[in-house]
Design a protein around this motif. Structure first.
Motif, PDB file in Angstrom:
ATOM      1  N   ILE A   1       0.848  -1.196   0.000  1.00 25.03           N
ATOM      2  CA  ILE A   1       0.000   0.000   0.000  1.00 25.03           C
ATOM      3  C   ILE A   1       0.883   1.246   0.000  1.00 25.03           C
ATOM      4  O   ILE A   1       0.670   2.177  -0.772  1.00 25.03           O
TER       5      ILE A   1
ATOM      6  N   VAL B   1       4.021   1.592  -0.956  1.00 22.04           N
ATOM      7  CA  VAL B   1       4.710   1.756  -2.236  1.00 22.04           C
ATOM      8  C   VAL B   1       3.727   2.251  -3.295  1.00 22.04           C
ATOM      9  O   VAL B   1       4.046   3.131  -4.108  1.00 22.04           O
ATOM     10  N   GLY B   2       2.495   1.721  -3.257  1.00 19.48           N
ATOM     11  CA  GLY B   2       1.473   2.145  -4.216  1.00 19.48           C
ATOM     12  C   GLY B   2       1.165   3.623  -4.095  1.00 19.48           C
ATOM     13  O   GLY B   2       1.127   4.347  -5.091  1.00 19.48           O
ATOM     14  N   ILE B   3       0.973   4.087  -2.859  1.00 22.56           N
ATOM     15  CA  ILE B   3       0.678   5.515  -2.659  1.00 22.56           C
ATOM     16  C   ILE B   3       1.824   6.366  -3.190  1.00 22.56           C
ATOM     17  O   ILE B   3       1.625   7.316  -3.956  1.00 22.56           O
TER      18      ILE B   3
ATOM     19  N   TYR C   1       4.116   5.628  -5.355  1.00 25.39           N
ATOM     20  CA  TYR C   1       4.223   5.588  -6.812  1.00 25.39           C
ATOM     21  C   TYR C   1       3.121   6.430  -7.437  1.00 25.39           C
ATOM     22  O   TYR C   1       3.341   7.154  -8.401  1.00 25.39           O
ATOM     23  N   GLY C   2       1.905   6.325  -6.891  1.00 24.59           N
ATOM     24  CA  GLY C   2       0.789   7.075  -7.445  1.00 24.59           C
ATOM     25  C   GLY C   2       1.050   8.573  -7.429  1.00 24.59           C
ATOM     26  O   GLY C   2       0.650   9.298  -8.338  1.00 24.59           O
ATOM     27  N   VAL C   3       1.747   9.048  -6.389  1.00 28.21           N
ATOM     28  CA  VAL C   3       1.978  10.483  -6.277  1.00 28.21           C
ATOM     29  C   VAL C   3       3.205  10.920  -7.072  1.00 28.21           C
ATOM     30  O   VAL C   3       3.178  11.915  -7.780  1.00 28.21           O
TER      31      VAL C   3
ATOM     32  N   LEU D   1       9.723   4.676  -8.742  1.00 28.58           N
ATOM     33  CA  LEU D   1      10.019   3.771  -7.639  1.00 28.58           C
ATOM     34  C   LEU D   1      11.483   3.829  -7.255  1.00 28.58           C
ATOM     35  O   LEU D   1      11.894   3.302  -6.230  1.00 28.58           O
TER      36      LEU D   1
END
Lengths: 509, 126
Positions: free
Chosen positions: A175, A177-179, A181-183, A187
């Motif tokens: 989660i 890492v996802g947040i 990356y999304g912002v 990576l």
């Protein structure tokens, strides 16, 4: 030179696969291969350490893809130190496991051991956040196997909990890492550091949330209170030699806390700057107390050692969570000590347990056993190292930490926690030692036929390393200081990863 | 679509967290599976939700969807699949060796058993 970086990752992967072959597994060849591989890793780690010592940052681009598009391995002073620590501890633990015959208790000790080294080395060397997740999974899967090695009901139940806790931890990691990356849209840690620094105001709270979650996951691995509850039972129910190797697993949580916070969420990260600074210091102080009070309350030597590891990691995290150059430098001196002392206590636990036979490692008076004199001296020195008393390096480390906290707002609390924790640790260890060794009476226990004449050698070797850390405290603190300078001067790191003109990548996006 | 995906992730996560906190291993394993589904969709959505856009290069295409989250999800699926298989086997093994599938593994304070006894007692009193 840069090709050498891949050796500590590639070699254990190959050797582990070879050791899985049935013919190799069932013969002495597995021991030989595994030992040789661990020694070669140690040699390459030494070479890497020497090459990073001058402050060079070396990059290895996997598949020749340039960052931030490909995954890079980055070698700087900090990762070189961690890889060296891993391989030293690996050699010692493997030697102990082979001498005590632990590797014969199940079929897959050597492959698992090599995968464990692979995961640890990979997570210390990688420069990519998702790759860090993958190497974490590798080291966790290997640690599940090693933890269960030898089996038994208690170990299986502790294993279920350990696995479930870490699976939930991995989910949170994804989660976070996802947040991020999304912002930020990247990576790569170096690239992310640049993007976070120039993120618009509106994105910063989200970055802060991602940062907190990420650090929380690392804190789970580092067994920071209140996320430490999985550790005592896990470490106390696995075989002590494996637990000795696990002494570095908690540091695999501390390392990314340092790396990620200083590099990505540094002073210029807006509201996400040093995100964990508010809660980590109190949590670390409570961890020290929880650990060392646990030492006082432990009913067998293995859980005593496990709580000792928690306390010592807490001390380390107090220094880290100051997030000042002085604090990090103190932490980097205390880190090798904490790993080596934790490993040493577990190895001594194993020696006691093997000597006492039916009494195992329960803290109750038993019969004297062969070599009780030697083991009791080892125990005393290990206890001195763990508690952080002079003359061993734990004392130097604690003095550095107390000194680093001198200007902090919470200084009285930090001093109270560190010194109070030491007091509890001394009490607990003294009680354990006097019960085990002084109150031993009656007929000497029989010597099991499987005992190897040199089985105390790995423990003595670890002790020698701790002593070395004390004698060479000067060069070691210099190295820790230089490492900290390198960590806080982020531009060379980012330029080494992204090339001379990091902004060039912008046009390609 | 955003609302659907977001609430889907939310419901899956909530169910996963609830099940993970249960005391027997079977719901815990199911909970972990649900959590990992939720995370897979979440990671996928982090590349922004787009419809009918290719993730790979083509000469006549101007707009792409981000391929990286898809690669991440693929990796995450593989890892979580392996982990789930492992935890199932481990839980089964722990159950067979001890005869109890409680996560704490202590049949002495198995609350289910007590519940049954308490209920019987209450019925007897009536």
């Amino acid at each position: 030179m840069s090709d050498l970086i891949i050796v500590p990752i590639l070699l254990p992967a190959i050797i582990a696969a070879v050791c899985l072959v049935r013919v190799v597994r069932l013969s002495q060849l597995a021991r030989l291969l595994s030992g040789a591989s661990t020694l070669v890793i140690l040699a390459s780690a030494l070479a890497l350490f020497l090459s990073a010592k001058d402050g060079n940052i070396t990059i290895y681009e996997l598949g020749d893809w340039p960052a931030p598009f490909g995954i890079v391995l980055v070698l700087d002073r900090l990762s070189a130190l961690m890889v060296l620590l891993t391989s030293v501890l690996g050699v010692v633990v493997l030697a102990h496991a082979v001498l005590t015959g632990l590797d014969r208790r199940g079929m897959h000790f050597h492959p698992l051991f090599q995968f464990q080294l692979l995961g640890l080395n990979g997570s210390f060397l990688t420069g990519d956040l998702f790759n860090l997740f993958v190497f974490f999974e590798v080291l966790l899967i290997a640690s599940y196997g090693l933890m269960l090695h030898g089996q038994g009901q208690q170990r299986l139940h502790a294993g279920v909990k350990y696995v479930v806790v870490n699976l939930v931890g991995s989910t949170l990691f994804l989660i976070a890492v996802g947040i991020l990356y999304g912002v930020t849209g990247t990576l790569n840690m170096a690239d992310m550091a640049l993007r976070v620094a120039e993120a618009p105001m509106g994105d910063q709270p989200l970055i802060r949330a991602g940062a907190q979650l990420l650090i929380a996951v690392f804190a789970l691995k580092a067994a920071l209170l209140p996320l430490h509850l999985w550790l005592p039972q896990t470490y106390a129910s696995t075989s002590p030699a494996v637990a000795a190797l696990f002494a570095i697993l908690t540091k695999a949580g501390v390392y990314p806390i340092i790396r990620v916070t200083v590099l990505i969420f540094g002073a210029d990260a807006g509201v996400a700057a040093f995100a964990p600074v508010g809660w980590m210091l109190p949590a670390a102080m409570l961890t020290i107390l929880a650990g060392y009070v646990g030492v006082l309350a432990a009913r067998n030597l293995r859980s005593l050692a496990a709580f000792g590891v928690i306390g010592s990691t807490g001390t380390l995290l107090v220094a880290v969570s100051l997030f000042t150059p002085k604090g990090i430098a103190a932490a980097l001196y205390y880190m090798p000590h904490s790993v080596l002392a934790g490993g040493l206590v577990f190895l001594v636990t194993d020696l006691v347990r093997r000597g006492r036979g039916d009494d195992e490692d329960h803290l109750r008076p038993g019969r004297p056993f062969a070599r009780i004199g030697q083991v009791s001296v080892l125990f005393m020195l290990a206890a001195i190292a763990l508690a952080g008393l002079p003359p061993l390096s734990g004392f130097v480390g604690k003095v550095l930490i107390l000194d680093a906290s001198a200007g902090a707002a919470l200084m009285p609390w930090i001093w109270a926690a560190v010194l109070g924790g030491t007091f509890f640790a001394i009490l607990g260890l003294a009680r354990a030692g006097s019960t085990l060794f002084w109150k031993a009476q009656g007929e000497p226990a029989e010597v099991p036929p499987t005992r190897h004449p040199f089985e105390t050698a790995p423990a003595w070797f670890l002790l020698a390393l701790v002593a070395g850390l004390t004698i060479f405290a000067g060069p070691m603190t210099d190295y820790a200081g230089e490492t900290t300078t390198q960590l806080f001067e982020r531009t060379p790191y980012i330029e080494a990863v992204l090339g001379e003109a990091p902004r060039q990548a912008e046009g390609l996006r | 679509m955003e609302f659907l995906v977001a609430s889907g992730i939310g419901v899956l996560t909530a169910a996963g967290v609830y099940l993970t906190l249960r005391k027997r291993t079977f719901p815990v394993v199911l909970g972990i599976a649900m959590l990992s589904y939720a995370i897979n969709v979440f990671l996928f959505a982090m590349g922004r939700l787009m419809v009918d856009r290719p993730p790979i290069y083509g000469k006549d295409v101007a707009e792409y969807t981000d391929p990286l989250p898809q690669a991440l999800v693929l990796t995450a699926i593989v890892i979580s699949f392996g982990m789930s298989a492992f935890v199932v086997v481990l839980a089964l093994r722990a159950y067979l060796e001890s005869g109890s599938d409680h996560v704490d593994g202590d049949p002495d304070d198995a609350p289910d058993h007590e519940d049954v006894l308490a209920r019987q007692q209450r019925e007897d009193e009536r």
